[in-house]
Design a protein around this motif. Structure first.
Motif, short mmCIF file in Angstrom:
data_model
loop_
_atom_site.label_atom_id
_atom_site.label_comp_id
_atom_site.label_asym_id
_atom_site.label_seq_id
_atom_site.Cartn_x
_atom_site.Cartn_y
_atom_site.Cartn_z
N ALA A 1 0.71 -1.25 0.00
CA ALA A 1 -0.04 0.27 -0.01
C ALA A 1 0.86 1.25 0.01
O ALA A 1 2.10 1.08 0.41
N VAL A 2 0.22 2.29 -0.67
CA VAL A 2 0.79 3.64 -0.66
C VAL A 2 -0.17 4.78 -0.04
O VAL A 2 -1.33 4.68 -0.46
N TYR A 3 0.06 5.42 0.69
CA TYR A 3 -0.52 6.71 1.03
C TYR A 3 0.02 7.92 0.97
O TYR A 3 1.02 8.22 1.02
N SER A 4 -0.78 9.01 0.55
CA SER A 4 -0.15 10.13 0.22
C SER A 4 -1.30 11.30 0.69
O SER A 4 -2.19 11.54 0.07
N LEU A 5 -1.02 11.92 1.98
CA LEU A 5 -1.99 12.84 2.49
C LEU A 5 -1.43 14.33 2.48
O LEU A 5 -0.23 14.46 2.93
N ALA A 6 -2.40 15.27 1.92
CA ALA A 6 -1.97 16.57 1.98
C ALA A 6 -0.65 16.90 1.17
O ALA A 6 0.27 17.58 1.78
N VAL A 7 -0.54 16.23 0.18
CA VAL A 7 0.87 16.36 -0.71
C VAL A 7 0.53 16.59 -2.15
O VAL A 7 0.49 17.86 -2.45
N LEU A 8 -0.37 15.79 -2.74
CA LEU A 8 -0.92 15.92 -4.16
C LEU A 8 -1.62 17.30 -4.11
O LEU A 8 -1.54 17.92 -5.25
N ILE A 9 -2.37 17.64 -3.10
CA ILE A 9 -3.33 18.84 -3.12
C ILE A 9 -2.28 20.21 -3.57
O ILE A 9 -3.05 21.28 -4.09
N HIS A 10 -1.01 20.17 -3.40
CA HIS A 10 -0.29 21.40 -3.33
C HIS A 10 0.32 21.56 -4.96
O HIS A 10 0.90 22.33 -4.96
N HIS A 11 0.21 20.42 -5.49
CA HIS A 11 1.06 20.31 -6.96
C HIS A 11 -0.14 20.72 -8.02
O HIS A 11 -1.10 20.62 -7.91
N ASP A 12 0.63 21.21 -9.06
CA ASP A 12 -0.18 21.13 -10.41
C ASP A 12 -0.60 19.79 -11.14
O ASP A 12 -0.08 18.85 -10.60
N TYR A 13 -1.46 20.05 -12.10
CA TYR A 13 -1.85 18.88 -12.54
C TYR A 13 -0.87 17.98 -13.19
O TYR A 13 -0.86 16.67 -12.85
N ALA A 14 -0.08 18.57 -13.87
CA ALA A 14 1.12 17.59 -14.72
C ALA A 14 1.86 16.87 -13.56
O ALA A 14 2.19 15.75 -13.50
N THR A 15 2.39 17.91 -12.59
CA THR A 15 3.13 16.90 -11.34
C THR A 15 2.34 15.81 -10.69
O THR A 15 2.88 14.88 -10.42
#
Length: 196
Positions: free
Chosen positions: A113-127
């Motif tokens: 499993a992988v989780y990513s919380l409060a990370v992706l929300i700060h990046h642009d679409y391409a990233t």
């Protein structure tokens, strides 16, 4: 805003104090929020599985999840954040990465499993598209991805490092199909996906 700009902002010495809304108010509330999120993750993760916390920061969620018996690897691009994690849990496995080289670091090993919380929300679409692709690549078939990847009726891409980028459900589903992920219904504040 570029990934490099966001990484640089989070690696400032005072970033640890602004990493979470509760941090500046009450340190105990900050750690309690991580324990609560770890407990929520524990409702969908197989007992004792190998799990990666991508964007682990100083271990707010990773440390309590490890205390619940999970084999956690904390991953963050910031040496400052990883140092904070090591202060509280020096035995936790960690990896310094911006997400672009995860497969290289892990080799043939795959996570349950992988989780990513409060990370992706700060990046642009391409990233975000690249990051999710890289996270999916290190999860074994049938594994779980818990992603703080919000949708909105009127999606918007953030322009400052603390802005929140939101997605349309349609684009989210398209990307998930491309990456061989299926949405899993769960009563969580983040989206849950199974690797196909």
């Amino acid at each position: 805003m570029s990934a490099a700009d966001i990484i640089a902002a989070w690696d400032q010495p005072d970033a640890r104090n602004s990493i979470h809304p509760t941090r500046g108010i009450d340190e105990d509330a900050y750690w309690a929020s991580g324990a609560n999120q770890a407990a929520l993750l524990g409702t969908v993760l197989p007992d004792g599985c190998k799990v990666m916390d991508f964007g682990c920061g100083d271990g707010r969620v990773a440390i309590p999840l490890r205390k619940l018996g999970y084999d956690v690897t904390g991953v963050d691009s910031s040496p400052n954040m990883l140092a904070g994690l090591a202060e509280r849990d020096p035995d936790m496995a960690t990896l310094q990465s911006d997400g672009s080289d995860l497969a290289k670091h892990l080799g043939r090993r795959k996570m349950d499993a992988v989780y990513s919380l409060a990370v992706l929300i700060h990046h642009d679409y391409a990233t975000v598209e690249a990051l999710i692709g890289n996270l999916r690549a290190v999860v074994k078939k049938g594994g779980i991805l818990a992603l703080d990847w919000p949708v909105a009726d009127e999606p918007a891409e953030g322009v400052a490092w603390l802005d929140v980028t939101t997605w349309s459900v349609e684009r989210q589903n398209e990307l998930a199909a491309e990456l061989k992920m299926e949405r899993v219904d769960a009563n969580l504040p983040w989206s849950l996906w199974r690797a196909l």
